[in-house]
Design a protein around this motif. Sequence first.
Motif, PDB file in Angstrom:
ATOM      1  N   MET A 274       0.849  -1.190   0.000  1.00  0.00           N
ATOM      2  CA  MET A 274       0.000   0.000   0.000  1.00  0.00           C
ATOM      3  C   MET A 274       0.886   1.241   0.000  1.00  0.00           C
ATOM      4  O   MET A 274       1.785   1.377   0.832  1.00  0.00           O
ATOM      5  CB  MET A 274      -0.884  -0.026   1.227  1.00  0.00           C
ATOM      6  N   LEU A 275       0.628   2.133  -0.957  1.00  0.00           N
ATOM      7  CA  LEU A 275       1.453   3.322  -1.153  1.00  0.00           C
ATOM      8  C   LEU A 275       0.837   4.545  -0.498  1.00  0.00           C
ATOM      9  O   LEU A 275      -0.384   4.697  -0.486  1.00  0.00           O
ATOM     10  CB  LEU A 275       1.569   3.626  -2.652  1.00  0.00           C
ATOM     11  N   ASN A 276       1.703   5.416  -0.030  1.00  0.00           N
ATOM     12  CA  ASN A 276       1.253   6.748   0.387  1.00  0.00           C
ATOM     13  C   ASN A 276       2.057   7.741  -0.450  1.00  0.00           C
ATOM     14  O   ASN A 276       3.213   8.036  -0.161  1.00  0.00           O
ATOM     15  CB  ASN A 276       1.517   6.949   1.877  1.00  0.00           C
TER      16      ASN A 276
ATOM     17  N   ASP B 147       6.144  -1.833   7.693  1.00  0.00           N
ATOM     18  CA  ASP B 147       6.558  -0.684   6.890  1.00  0.00           C
ATOM     19  C   ASP B 147       7.646  -1.147   5.936  1.00  0.00           C
ATOM     20  O   ASP B 147       8.523  -1.920   6.331  1.00  0.00           O
ATOM     21  CB  ASP B 147       7.139   0.415   7.792  1.00  0.00           C
ATOM     22  N   VAL B 148       7.597  -0.680   4.708  1.00  0.00           N
ATOM     23  CA  VAL B 148       8.660  -1.033   3.763  1.00  0.00           C
ATOM     24  C   VAL B 148       9.143   0.242   3.075  1.00  0.00           C
ATOM     25  O   VAL B 148       8.415   1.240   2.985  1.00  0.00           O
ATOM     26  CB  VAL B 148       8.189  -2.037   2.676  1.00  0.00           C
ATOM     27  N   ASP B 149      10.358   0.187   2.603  1.00  0.00           N
ATOM     28  CA  ASP B 149      10.883   1.288   1.806  1.00  0.00           C
ATOM     29  C   ASP B 149      10.271   1.153   0.411  1.00  0.00           C
ATOM     30  O   ASP B 149      10.422   0.099  -0.227  1.00  0.00           O
ATOM     31  CB  ASP B 149      12.410   1.166   1.728  1.00  0.00           C
ATOM     32  N   PRO B 150       9.554   2.178  -0.066  1.00  0.00           N
ATOM     33  CA  PRO B 150       8.906   2.046  -1.378  1.00  0.00           C
ATOM     34  C   PRO B 150       9.879   1.591  -2.465  1.00  0.00           C
ATOM     35  O   PRO B 150       9.483   0.893  -3.398  1.00  0.00           O
ATOM     36  CB  PRO B 150       8.376   3.452  -1.667  1.00  0.00           C
ATOM     37  N   ARG B 151      11.162   1.942  -2.322  1.00  0.00           N
ATOM     38  CA  ARG B 151      12.124   1.553  -3.362  1.00  0.00           C
ATOM     39  C   ARG B 151      12.335   0.042  -3.419  1.00  0.00           C
ATOM     40  O   ARG B 151      12.863  -0.483  -4.386  1.00  0.00           O
ATOM     41  CB  ARG B 151      13.461   2.259  -3.143  1.00  0.00           C
ATOM     42  N   ASP B 152      11.913  -0.660  -2.352  1.00  0.00           N
ATOM     43  CA  ASP B 152      12.091  -2.116  -2.339  1.00  0.00           C
ATOM     44  C   ASP B 152      10.893  -2.868  -2.926  1.00  0.00           C
ATOM     45  O   ASP B 152      10.892  -4.099  -2.963  1.00  0.00           O
ATOM     46  CB  ASP B 152      12.321  -2.614  -0.899  1.00  0.00           C
ATOM     47  N   ILE B 153       9.873  -2.145  -3.371  1.00  0.00           N
ATOM     48  CA  ILE B 153       8.695  -2.823  -3.930  1.00  0.00           C
ATOM     49  C   ILE B 153       9.049  -3.311  -5.333  1.00  0.00           C
ATOM     50  O   ILE B 153       9.464  -2.514  -6.183  1.00  0.00           O
ATOM     51  CB  ILE B 153       7.474  -1.873  -3.990  1.00  0.00           C
ATOM     52  N   PRO B 154       8.895  -4.608  -5.596  1.00  0.00           N
ATOM     53  CA  PRO B 154       9.279  -5.129  -6.906  1.00  0.00           C
ATOM     54  C   PRO B 154       8.505  -4.449  -8.037  1.00  0.00           C
ATOM     55  O   PRO B 154       7.293  -4.289  -7.957  1.00  0.00           O
ATOM     56  CB  PRO B 154       8.913  -6.624  -6.821  1.00  0.00           C
ATOM     57  N   ASN B 155       9.253  -4.033  -9.041  1.00  0.00           N
ATOM     58  CA  ASN B 155       8.665  -3.418 -10.231  1.00  0.00           C
ATOM     59  C   ASN B 155       7.846  -2.158  -9.964  1.00  0.00           C
ATOM     60  O   ASN B 155       6.891  -1.858 -10.689  1.00  0.00           O
ATOM     61  CB  ASN B 155       7.800  -4.424 -10.997  1.00  0.00           C
ATOM     62  N   TYR B 156       8.220  -1.451  -8.945  1.00  0.00           N
ATOM     63  CA  TYR B 156       7.563  -0.166  -8.654  1.00  0.00           C
ATOM     64  C   TYR B 156       8.446   0.930  -9.241  1.00  0.00           C
ATOM     65  O   TYR B 156       9.556   1.170  -8.756  1.00  0.00           O
ATOM     66  CB  TYR B 156       7.395  -0.032  -7.137  1.00  0.00           C
TER      67      TYR B 156
ATOM     68  N   GLU C 214       8.325  -7.631 -19.352  1.00  0.00           N
ATOM     69  CA  GLU C 214       9.348  -6.923 -18.576  1.00  0.00           C
ATOM     70  C   GLU C 214       8.810  -6.214 -17.329  1.00  0.00           C
ATOM     71  O   GLU C 214       9.573  -5.660 -16.573  1.00  0.00           O
ATOM     72  CB  GLU C 214      10.068  -5.900 -19.465  1.00  0.00           C
ATOM     73  N   ASN C 215       7.500  -6.198 -17.187  1.00  0.00           N
ATOM     74  CA  ASN C 215       6.940  -5.487 -16.027  1.00  0.00           C
ATOM     75  C   ASN C 215       6.156  -6.418 -15.129  1.00  0.00           C
ATOM     76  O   ASN C 215       5.062  -6.106 -14.700  1.00  0.00           O
ATOM     77  CB  ASN C 215       6.009  -4.372 -16.514  1.00  0.00           C
ATOM     78  N   ILE C 216       6.723  -7.561 -14.861  1.00  0.00           N
ATOM     79  CA  ILE C 216       5.929  -8.558 -14.146  1.00  0.00           C
ATOM     80  C   ILE C 216       5.794  -8.168 -12.672  1.00  0.00           C
ATOM     81  O   ILE C 216       6.793  -8.050 -11.955  1.00  0.00           O
ATOM     82  CB  ILE C 216       6.574  -9.940 -14.305  1.00  0.00           C
ATOM     83  N   HIS C 217       4.573  -7.963 -12.278  1.00  0.00           N
ATOM     84  CA  HIS C 217       4.326  -7.603 -10.888  1.00  0.00           C
ATOM     85  C   HIS C 217       4.113  -8.868 -10.067  1.00  0.00           C
ATOM     86  O   HIS C 217       3.376  -9.758 -10.475  1.00  0.00           O
ATOM     87  CB  HIS C 217       3.118  -6.663 -10.792  1.00  0.00           C
ATOM     88  N   THR C 218       4.761  -8.917  -8.940  1.00  0.00           N
ATOM     89  CA  THR C 218       4.693 -10.128  -8.123  1.00  0.00           C
ATOM     90  C   THR C 218       3.674 -10.003  -7.002  1.00  0.00           C
ATOM     91  O   THR C 218       3.318 -10.979  -6.359  1.00  0.00           O
ATOM     92  CB  THR C 218       6.070 -10.399  -7.481  1.00  0.00           C
ATOM     93  N   HIS C 219       3.226  -8.768  -6.736  1.00  0.00           N
ATOM     94  CA  HIS C 219       2.286  -8.522  -5.657  1.00  0.00           C
ATOM     95  C   HIS C 219       1.264  -7.491  -6.121  1.00  0.00           C
ATOM     96  O   HIS C 219       1.459  -6.833  -7.138  1.00  0.00           O
ATOM     97  CB  HIS C 219       2.991  -7.946  -4.423  1.00  0.00           C
ATOM     98  N   CYS C 220       0.235  -7.347  -5.329  1.00  0.00           N
ATOM     99  CA  CYS C 220      -0.692  -6.242  -5.571  1.00  0.00           C
ATOM    100  C   CYS C 220      -0.015  -4.960  -5.058  1.00  0.00           C
ATOM    101  O   CYS C 220       0.559  -4.947  -3.975  1.00  0.00           O
ATOM    102  CB  CYS C 220      -1.983  -6.516  -4.805  1.00  0.00           C
ATOM    103  N   VAL C 221      -0.055  -3.917  -5.860  1.00  0.00           N
ATOM    104  CA  VAL C 221       0.487  -2.604  -5.448  1.00  0.00           C
ATOM    105  C   VAL C 221      -0.649  -1.603  -5.589  1.00  0.00           C
ATOM    106  O   VAL C 221      -1.239  -1.491  -6.673  1.00  0.00           O
ATOM    107  CB  VAL C 221       1.660  -2.178  -6.359  1.00  0.00           C
ATOM    108  N   ARG C 222      -0.976  -0.914  -4.528  1.00  0.00           N
ATOM    109  CA  ARG C 222      -2.150  -0.030  -4.601  1.00  0.00           C
ATOM    110  C   ARG C 222      -1.996   1.194  -3.706  1.00  0.00           C
ATOM    111  O   ARG C 222      -1.196   1.207  -2.771  1.00  0.00           O
ATOM    112  CB  ARG C 222      -3.417  -0.778  -4.204  1.00  0.00           C
ATOM    113  N   THR C 223      -2.785   2.198  -4.013  1.00  0.00           N
ATOM    114  CA  THR C 223      -2.878   3.344  -3.114  1.00  0.00           C
ATOM    115  C   THR C 223      -3.987   3.062  -2.110  1.00  0.00           C
ATOM    116  O   THR C 223      -4.648   2.017  -2.151  1.00  0.00           O
ATOM    117  CB  THR C 223      -3.238   4.627  -3.888  1.00  0.00           C
ATOM    118  N   THR C 224      -4.227   4.004  -1.244  1.00  0.00           N
ATOM    119  CA  THR C 224      -5.379   3.914  -0.335  1.00  0.00           C
ATOM    120  C   THR C 224      -6.653   4.153  -1.146  1.00  0.00           C
ATOM    121  O   THR C 224      -6.601   4.640  -2.277  1.00  0.00           O
ATOM    122  CB  THR C 224      -5.302   5.026   0.732  1.00  0.00           C
ATOM    123  N   ASN C 225      -7.792   3.851  -0.538  1.00  0.00           N
ATOM    124  CA  ASN C 225      -9.064   4.345  -1.096  1.00  0.00           C
ATOM    125  C   ASN C 225      -8.976   5.856  -1.104  1.00  0.00           C
ATOM    126  O   ASN C 225      -8.420   6.472  -0.187  1.00  0.00           O
ATOM    127  CB  ASN C 225     -10.231   3.937  -0.196  1.00  0.00           C
TER     128      ASN C 225
END
Length: 461
Positions: free
Chosen positions: A100-102, A130-139, A247-258
């Motif tokens: 989940m992104l902020n 909490d994760v560093d956004p830079r560590d999100i795969p293919n973000y 080349e853009n294979i996402h391994t997880h769901c990546v989303r913002t908040t509602n």
Amino acid sequence: MKIAIIGNGILGLMTARAWLRSGINVEISIIGRQSRPGSATRAAAAMLNSFAELEYDSLSTPLDRFKFDLSRAATAAWPAVFEDICPTGGDVTFGFGTYMLNNSATDSLDDDNFNAVREFAAEFAEPCEDVDPRDIPNYHPDPRYRALRALLLKREGWVNPKQFLDALQAKLATNQRVTFIDTEVSKLDMGGGKIRGAELADGSRLEADAFVLANGANLSRLAGELGLPIQRVFYGIGMSIEMQSAENIHTHCVRTTNRGLACGVYSVPYGPDRTLIGASNYISPIPHDHAHVGSAYTLLKAAMDQINNKFYRANLISVNVGWRPTTSDTYPLIGKTSLENLWIIGGTKRDGFHLSPVICADLVTSMQGKSVDERYAQLAPERSLIRNLTREEAISKTVRHQINAAFQHDFSPARNRMLEQLERNIRTDLESLHDRVGAAEWGIPPELTDMYRYHHIPGTA
Ligand SMILES: Cc1cc2nc3c(=O)[nH]c(=O)nc-3n(C[C@H](O)[C@H](O)[C@H](O)COP(=O)(O)OP(=O)(O)OC[C@H]3O[C@@H](n4cnc5c(N)ncnc54)[C@H](O)[C@@H]3O)c2cc1C
């Protein structure tokens, strides 16, 4: 006992599955066109999100807490459902782990919702870090829209809903007690306090001991003719877009908040080289087969800006359009009607796929005359409209959501009092709408403003 399930989306099929699992000897007919026109299920992500769906005020009433209990129970139920329907994975793409992104694509409503998700996760001891956004795969967002904070909700998953529906239907079809009927119900024939039969679009007639109405956003078309006091269900027209790229294979769901009257922007893995992005939401009193060009523009731009700027060179495979069943008070309709053999399950809006293992099983339990959580009574199909926002809460919330939505849609106010003036204008407009519909002690849910404005939902004036 013969049971007719009207509607072949996730709720219809999971209700059939629950009946088969009950061990009771029933014959089940599932009626619905195989092409599934307007199916919300087929257009869904489908994210299996519970905490990721929360907003800062999501758990403010006991009823909202009940819905959240159902949602958390669904999170716990999904691994066993996959084990049952697609034990080896096979043709069904699914997985767990939602980032989940902020980010700064819009205003501080996102920050409040992000903080709330984090706090609720702590309150309920939900596995989350909490994760560093830079560590999100293919973000790979545009730098101006990059997130400065992110969370990983470890148990929140996703599944390709088309593949899952096919696997579920194939499994149900192997049972001789289940029949799929490839047509629509055009009318329900009522008499003597019960449904006597269903008239089908192919001219035939189906009789059964019990009927379950699970026909998604078309619910009011059939239920409306029965003269029962069932609130109107609207078409929450939503678009998702399937892309192919090696080349853009996402391994997880990546989303913002509602945010801003909808669920934000997200991408989910959809197949070995496929990604789904979503979703738009436009509430309409009538069905539309296609969504707006503007929605496609906003969705593609948001996904490229906020999730992966390399999506520009992915192949656009298809645009899905489905109708989220959206009730007049935004809460689902689940349970028995005043007719002795008619049950309804629907109005699940944007999380019906996720909720399905729990609410369908509970519906079947109550159809057998056994007790379920007594809080389900609040979702009874013939309830009065739930009005649990005060006028001031509703107006303030709608102003916030509309401004947040405007920023998502490239709004760039002049460097003067424009933003304050806009907020004031929206507030004045909403106050006069509340006056006109008699909303002195209650408030209009933000997403239903236009349904009240254009008289599709009666007020109390
Ligand atoms: C773009 C989008 C994204 C979404 N994302 C998510 C998500 O990430 N997670 C989540 O949990 N939920 C999501 N949802 C919401 C979810 O899809 C719905 O809540 C859920 O699918 C509703 O299921 P249903 O079975 O009631 O409706 P539907 O899937 O619409 O099924 C109803 C079926 O009944 C059929 N039917 C209609 N009229 C008749 C009739 N008269 N006779 C017989 N059959 C009839 C229709 O053709 C259809 O096949 C999303 C929805 C959309 C549109």
